[in-house]
Design a protein around this motif. Structure first.
Motif, PDB file in Angstrom:
ATOM      1  N   VAL A 141       0.698  -1.209   0.414  1.00 55.50           N
ATOM      2  CA  VAL A 141       0.086  -0.078   0.343  1.00 55.50           C
ATOM      3  C   VAL A 141       1.089   1.229   0.205  1.00 55.50           C
ATOM      4  O   VAL A 141       1.757   1.350   1.298  1.00 55.50           O
ATOM      5  CB  VAL A 141      -0.772  -0.212   1.271  1.00 55.50           C
ATOM      6  N   LEU A 142       0.890   1.886  -0.750  1.00 57.62           N
ATOM      7  CA  LEU A 142       2.193   2.960  -1.049  1.00 57.62           C
ATOM      8  C   LEU A 142       0.797   4.861  -1.353  1.00 57.62           C
ATOM      9  O   LEU A 142      -0.005   4.737  -2.079  1.00 57.62           O
ATOM     10  CB  LEU A 142       2.609   3.107  -2.747  1.00 57.62           C
ATOM     11  N   ALA A 143       1.298   5.053   0.140  1.00 59.19           N
ATOM     12  CA  ALA A 143       0.970   6.696  -0.110  1.00 59.19           C
ATOM     13  C   ALA A 143       1.804   7.543   0.033  1.00 59.19           C
ATOM     14  O   ALA A 143       2.945   7.517   0.576  1.00 59.19           O
ATOM     15  CB  ALA A 143       0.004   6.524   1.015  1.00 59.19           C
ATOM     16  N   ARG A 144       1.329   8.753  -1.113  1.00 59.95           N
ATOM     17  CA  ARG A 144       2.418   9.534  -0.751  1.00 59.95           C
ATOM     18  C   ARG A 144       1.427  10.913  -1.034  1.00 59.95           C
ATOM     19  O   ARG A 144       0.337  11.652  -1.309  1.00 59.95           O
ATOM     20  CB  ARG A 144       3.323   9.681  -1.716  1.00 59.95           C
ATOM     21  N   ARG A 145       2.211  12.192  -0.554  1.00 56.10           N
ATOM     22  CA  ARG A 145       1.029  13.266  -0.759  1.00 56.10           C
ATOM     23  C   ARG A 145       0.750  13.732  -2.109  1.00 56.10           C
ATOM     24  O   ARG A 145      -0.214  14.460  -2.144  1.00 56.10           O
ATOM     25  CB  ARG A 145       2.777  14.479  -0.657  1.00 56.10           C
ATOM     26  N   SER A 146       1.178  13.349  -3.544  1.00 57.50           N
ATOM     27  CA  SER A 146       0.571  13.459  -4.179  1.00 57.50           C
ATOM     28  C   SER A 146       1.304  12.903  -5.921  1.00 57.50           C
ATOM     29  O   SER A 146       1.699  12.004  -5.144  1.00 57.50           O
ATOM     30  CB  SER A 146       1.246  15.479  -4.754  1.00 57.50           C
ATOM     31  N   ASP A 147       1.411  13.768  -6.701  1.00 61.89           N
ATOM     32  CA  ASP A 147       1.928  12.915  -8.417  1.00 61.89           C
ATOM     33  C   ASP A 147       0.640  11.323  -8.763  1.00 61.89           C
ATOM     34  O   ASP A 147       0.868  10.912  -8.433  1.00 61.89           O
ATOM     35  CB  ASP A 147       3.401  12.518  -8.279  1.00 61.89           C
ATOM     36  N   GLU A 148      -0.161  11.475  -8.852  1.00 59.02           N
ATOM     37  CA  GLU A 148      -1.407  10.010  -8.710  1.00 59.02           C
ATOM     38  C   GLU A 148      -0.709  10.097  -9.821  1.00 59.02           C
ATOM     39  O   GLU A 148      -1.264   8.848 -10.220  1.00 59.02           O
ATOM     40  CB  GLU A 148      -2.930  10.958  -9.225  1.00 59.02           C
ATOM     41  N   ALA A 149      -0.755  10.296 -10.970  1.00 62.84           N
ATOM     42  CA  ALA A 149       0.093   9.359 -12.345  1.00 62.84           C
ATOM     43  C   ALA A 149       1.737   9.217 -11.843  1.00 62.84           C
ATOM     44  O   ALA A 149       1.529   7.570 -12.097  1.00 62.84           O
ATOM     45  CB  ALA A 149       0.717  10.501 -12.767  1.00 62.84           C
ATOM     46  N   GLY A 150       2.181   9.293 -11.022  1.00 56.05           N
ATOM     47  CA  GLY A 150       3.453   8.606 -10.289  1.00 56.05           C
ATOM     48  C   GLY A 150       2.968   7.489  -9.536  1.00 56.05           C
ATOM     49  O   GLY A 150       3.516   6.614 -10.162  1.00 56.05           O
ATOM     50  N   LEU A 151       1.958   7.439  -8.547  1.00 55.88           N
ATOM     51  CA  LEU A 151       1.943   6.945  -7.577  1.00 55.88           C
ATOM     52  C   LEU A 151       0.928   5.267  -8.316  1.00 55.88           C
ATOM     53  O   LEU A 151       1.468   4.249  -8.603  1.00 55.88           O
ATOM     54  CB  LEU A 151       0.299   7.292  -6.226  1.00 55.88           C
ATOM     55  N   ALA A 152       0.690   5.773  -9.612  1.00 59.15           N
ATOM     56  CA  ALA A 152      -0.430   4.483 -10.427  1.00 59.15           C
ATOM     57  C   ALA A 152       0.958   3.508 -11.216  1.00 59.15           C
ATOM     58  O   ALA A 152       0.293   2.739 -11.300  1.00 59.15           O
ATOM     59  CB  ALA A 152      -0.657   5.248 -11.547  1.00 59.15           C
ATOM     60  N   ARG A 153       1.874   5.017 -11.621  1.00 59.54           N
ATOM     61  CA  ARG A 153       3.228   3.968 -12.819  1.00 59.54           C
ATOM     62  C   ARG A 153       3.561   3.127 -11.121  1.00 59.54           C
ATOM     63  O   ARG A 153       4.432   1.701 -11.649  1.00 59.54           O
ATOM     64  CB  ARG A 153       4.337   5.103 -12.853  1.00 59.54           C
ATOM     65  N   MET A 154       4.159   3.588 -10.425  1.00 58.17           N
ATOM     66  CA  MET A 154       4.481   2.275  -9.152  1.00 58.17           C
ATOM     67  C   MET A 154       3.371   1.722  -9.370  1.00 58.17           C
ATOM     68  O   MET A 154       3.509   0.235  -8.721  1.00 58.17           O
ATOM     69  CB  MET A 154       4.835   3.378  -7.899  1.00 58.17           C
ATOM     70  N   VAL A 155       2.557   1.593  -8.780  1.00 55.90           N
ATOM     71  CA  VAL A 155       1.530   0.171  -8.470  1.00 55.90           C
ATOM     72  C   VAL A 155       1.679  -0.730 -10.026  1.00 55.90           C
ATOM     73  O   VAL A 155       1.189  -1.513  -9.590  1.00 55.90           O
ATOM     74  CB  VAL A 155      -0.097   0.827  -8.675  1.00 55.90           C
ATOM     75  N   ALA A 156       1.354   0.020 -11.172  1.00 54.54           N
ATOM     76  CA  ALA A 156       1.378  -0.457 -12.396  1.00 54.54           C
ATOM     77  C   ALA A 156       2.860  -1.664 -12.397  1.00 54.54           C
ATOM     78  O   ALA A 156       2.822  -2.956 -13.224  1.00 54.54           O
ATOM     79  CB  ALA A 156       1.418  -0.153 -13.436  1.00 54.54           C
ATOM     80  N   GLU A 157       3.863  -1.096 -11.959  1.00 58.07           N
ATOM     81  CA  GLU A 157       5.531  -1.451 -11.864  1.00 58.07           C
ATOM     82  C   GLU A 157       5.393  -2.536 -11.500  1.00 58.07           C
ATOM     83  O   GLU A 157       5.760  -3.892 -11.769  1.00 58.07           O
ATOM     84  CB  GLU A 157       6.026  -0.193 -11.785  1.00 58.07           C
ATOM     85  N   ILE A 158       4.516  -2.633 -10.108  1.00 60.97           N
ATOM     86  CA  ILE A 158       4.361  -3.505  -8.940  1.00 60.97           C
ATOM     87  C   ILE A 158       3.435  -4.555  -9.797  1.00 60.97           C
ATOM     88  O   ILE A 158       4.019  -6.085  -9.632  1.00 60.97           O
ATOM     89  CB  ILE A 158       4.018  -3.356  -7.878  1.00 60.97           C
ATOM     90  N   GLU A 159       2.733  -4.168 -10.610  1.00 65.91           N
ATOM     91  CA  GLU A 159       1.494  -5.382 -10.411  1.00 65.91           C
ATOM     92  C   GLU A 159       2.385  -6.035 -12.364  1.00 65.91           C
ATOM     93  O   GLU A 159       2.229  -7.214 -12.450  1.00 65.91           O
ATOM     94  CB  GLU A 159       0.414  -5.107 -11.537  1.00 65.91           C
ATOM     95  N   ALA A 160       3.366  -4.976 -12.914  1.00 71.40           N
ATOM     96  CA  ALA A 160       3.792  -5.875 -13.868  1.00 71.40           C
ATOM     97  C   ALA A 160       4.786  -7.479 -14.403  1.00 71.40           C
ATOM     98  O   ALA A 160       4.917  -7.825 -14.191  1.00 71.40           O
ATOM     99  CB  ALA A 160       4.577  -4.708 -14.264  1.00 71.40           C
ATOM    100  N   ALA A 161       5.284  -6.874 -12.105  1.00 68.05           N
ATOM    101  CA  ALA A 161       6.635  -7.780 -12.144  1.00 68.05           C
ATOM    102  C   ALA A 161       4.884  -8.819 -10.591  1.00 68.05           C
ATOM    103  O   ALA A 161       5.932  -9.334 -10.303  1.00 68.05           O
ATOM    104  CB  ALA A 161       7.422  -7.279 -10.786  1.00 68.05           C
ATOM    105  N   SER A 162       4.271  -9.036 -11.339  1.00 72.92           N
ATOM    106  CA  SER A 162       3.197 -10.409 -10.892  1.00 72.92           C
ATOM    107  C   SER A 162       2.846  -9.884  -9.063  1.00 72.92           C
ATOM    108  O   SER A 162       3.094 -11.253  -8.684  1.00 72.92           O
ATOM    109  CB  SER A 162       4.233 -11.288 -11.105  1.00 72.92           C
ATOM    110  N   GLY A 163       2.934  -8.560  -8.642  1.00 72.62           N
ATOM    111  CA  GLY A 163       2.822  -8.171  -7.317  1.00 72.62           C
ATOM    112  C   GLY A 163       1.590  -7.929  -7.364  1.00 72.62           C
ATOM    113  O   GLY A 163       0.941  -7.295  -8.261  1.00 72.62           O
ATOM    114  N   THR A 164       0.744  -7.243  -6.185  1.00 76.38           N
ATOM    115  CA  THR A 164      -0.292  -6.224  -5.652  1.00 76.38           C
ATOM    116  C   THR A 164      -0.225  -5.266  -4.547  1.00 76.38           C
ATOM    117  O   THR A 164       1.101  -5.066  -3.773  1.00 76.38           O
ATOM    118  CB  THR A 164      -1.358  -7.240  -5.445  1.00 76.38           C
TER     119      THR A 164
END
Lengths: 273, 273, 273, 273
Positions: free
Chosen positions: B34-57
């Motif tokens: 679970v990733l929480a950060r102050r701003s940059d929703e797009a950057g957050l989404a990229r990190m989630v996507a990167e984790i999912e691309a590596a078969s994580g959740t």
């Protein structure tokens, strides 16, 4: 048996506790372990056999580290006959129990220094030239140093031990300051709790060792195999992210900087300030 | 996507440096991040996507940690909707650059404390009751706290940052003193060197970040993926052998306690004493 | 000349800097000063004469502190022939300049320990029984130990010095832990700056000593007479309020824990972390 | 009564313990003492009267230091109406006794910071511009900060206090790093033992204060008049030899870094390591 294609893990102070478990861990990870200890040839042979039974390779040697030339000879012999020492662990302690100043003879104090401080200096003197030569060609080296709470504070009755360990800690810092940027990772590990080590704490406590462990409860004494994992981690940190100092203790132990949490003691001793 | 059978790794301060890499590492190891950060929703989404691309959740959320109730709500929501937080990482810094006292307004100093010290307290207040309840049933918890050199020494121009980090370090010690024996591992990580983190150091240095990294040389800046391995190691130490404090820096960096080794500087500044 | 009604101030390492000034200060305060130093009989005689010219009393003796039995004999002789040592100052350093490990021979490292650590142990061994016997009858004793930055951090090139001083610091803590409650005040003084001492720093820097002091500016080097006042203060703190550790440095000097404030250096070296 | 020719000693936290005794000492040494405390106007008047009875001069004022603007107004008023503050002592504590995390409300933690850390920042912000202006013309200034063991280690139940004091210590270092070379001496005093202070420890212990002091034995609790001598010494060190940090405790007290020496405790707790 020696496998010259393997990197070597050299441990000075290879008892059945931290040293032996570190050897086991590094051997499992692909190192050839060289175990040196002062006495107990049979115990040494058992540790080598245990490593080999787990499909690792190891060599054992007796070593009087306090004797001039002994560490030096071991390093040269290992580098020449066995292989390049990629990681060394200096694991000799200098604990002699609690003794008042007038029960601490001069030669005891000097021996504390020989094993506690001077031995690290001698190992570094003998080994680091080999390591820096390899580091210049791209192979990093690691010098792990087991240390103790006495390296950061001097308790009553610890004249010999604390002076030796205080010197050890400062020496690790000077070695790191000179050699880190040359590719040698020096790590000073503050073992701030009792270790389940029959050859050191076990001998110090004697018959009460079992009762002591019992009183500490489940996982109340450091499992040297767990500590070996931390040594393994330290030795394999990428060079952009090296740890110089780390502490460890059991979950139920009060760190050295804290007061005893026993409320009975705290109240009669002093209020929080 | 959430997988309720996984333990949760919660990171507050999930930028593209330490926080994001820790999330990636824990997700790879079987946690739901679970990733929480102050701003940059797009950057957050990229990190989630990167984790999912590596078969994580992973899940991402924006969070203004300085706002009362925000951390508390995140913890409750995570525990309720996603799963039990086994490891949390407080990764918010409070560095504002070098500022003289008269350039450090009162509200800046207070904000430094809110993010640097108070946020850790609030996270502990909200999360540790969940963790201790589980620890009583056998599931240990870990609270990792990224910290900085300023937690152990106060440099010129660091009034806000050092006061906040000094408070952070002492708080980590009091948390450890109360909760370790209850099964919660609190680790204070002194990051004593620059991190290759575009969202923090990168923003602080701006256009000169690239030149800075260039000047530091190969592996001269902490790779946050390497640091993530140390976080992973800390979170998985057996409870008989827990680290409370550890430092890290690049191999070529002088530790905070050493003088600058540049001989030009050393000579004009002072002799060794 | 000896006045047996006076308490004795014994200083080992009585050069023209800290040691000599401390002797002058304690003599002015009513002690008989006993000055011991390795060489320069003429310089020793000058210091005794200076004290006598100021209406104090003092004795001087040459002493090779590295030699077994020398400190012990001095203590016995002083206690027997001159008077009770109420305050002793161990003021021997072990600084040999900056030397890489391969330029630090084994016997140099050992000599560093002999003067830096072992000498304090030997002085304590010889003197504290006299002091505790008197303390039991109501006369407290003080052991002042001059120490250095190297006792708290090890810089590059300081293998011998830092190891010796790290041992010294831990030993002072163990002595304090055993003897404070017996009425012996042990104080460890971290001299974290250059001292205007012709016999030590002056010799180390040689011809550049004058230029060095010039470059440091007004009051930019510790005046040993000022430090002597701090020694006097420590030795006369009432026993309800004893200092064990204190640091000193010139106002313009950066403490050891701070980065060099020179902006040129700071920027190229690293950002604040 | 005010004597404008005198330098001013300003103490914030002028209870009957450290603050009051420091005021008495500086007034005896020729300063006009300005005493500020939160409540007890009668007690304040008694302290002023006591100073005047000893031929000193003093003024007293009530001050809610937690309130925005209060410290600032006091500094301006003192500088304008009474005289130049040559030495200030920040003597407010933030000790609230031992409380588990769940017994430490958020507003308590924040108040700890307001009094423990932020108040020092506010005092420095308001006062140091006056001091540096005078220092540029040759009159040095001193900022003394009473601190506690909790500034260097966090004990169980000390969440609020230790976080506040850890911030205080780092702030003192940043202030020193910026201002020492401008002529302002900042000293951080670690009071590592109970003080015979009716307004703080006395209130904390209540009816058991007498029994506590009795149990500590003769000189077993810090005499605040003795500590005031150390404050006086610090404030008058020549600028070539300034102390930044010093510790004090009673002779019979174990320093914070040592284990409890009670053999019963030591044995059941852990062997020396």
């Amino acid at each position: 048996m020696t496998d010259r294609r393997k990197p070597v893990f050299l441990v000075i102070g290879a008892g059945a506790g931290i040293g032996g478990n570190a050897a086991l861990r590094f051997a499992a990870g692909g190192y050839h372990a060289v175990l040196a200890r002062r006495s107990d040839e049979a115990g040494l042979a058992r540790m080598v056999a245990e490593i080999e039974a787990a499909s690792g390779t190891a060599s054992g040697t007796l070593l009087n580290a306090a004797e001039d030339g002994s560490i030096e000879e071991l390093v040269e012999r290992t580098e020449r006959d066995i292989g390049p020492v990629h990681t060394a662990l200096y694991n000799l302690g200098a604990q002699i129990g609690t003794r008042a100043l007038d029960q601490t003879p001069h030669r005891t104090f000097e021996l504390g220094w020989r094993l506690g401080t001077y031995g690290v200096f001698r190992l570094a003197h003998a080994l680091l030239p080999h390591m820096t030569a390899r580091a210049a060609e791209g192979t990093l080296g690691t010098l792990l140093v087991t240390s103790s709470t006495a390296s950061v504070r001097g308790n009553a009755g610890q004249h010999s031990h604390a002076a030796a360990m205080g010197g050890r800690r400062m020496l690790c810092q000077t070695l790191n300051a000179e050699f880190a940027a040359q590719g040698i990772h020096v790590a000073h590990v503050i073992v701030d709790g009792p270790v389940d080590a029959p050859d050191t704490l076990g001998k110090l406590l004697g018959d009460s060792f079992g009762a002591f462990k019992q009183a500490k409860g489940k996982d109340g004494v450091i499992d040297p195999a767990a500590l070996a994992e931390t040594y393994w981690h330290l030795a394999h940190q990428p060079r952009s992210c090296w740890t110089h100092e780390v502490d460890v203790r059991p979950w139920t132990d009060t760190p050295w900087w804290n007061d005893n949490p026993d409320p009975q003691v705290a109240v009669t001793r002093r209020p929080q300030i």
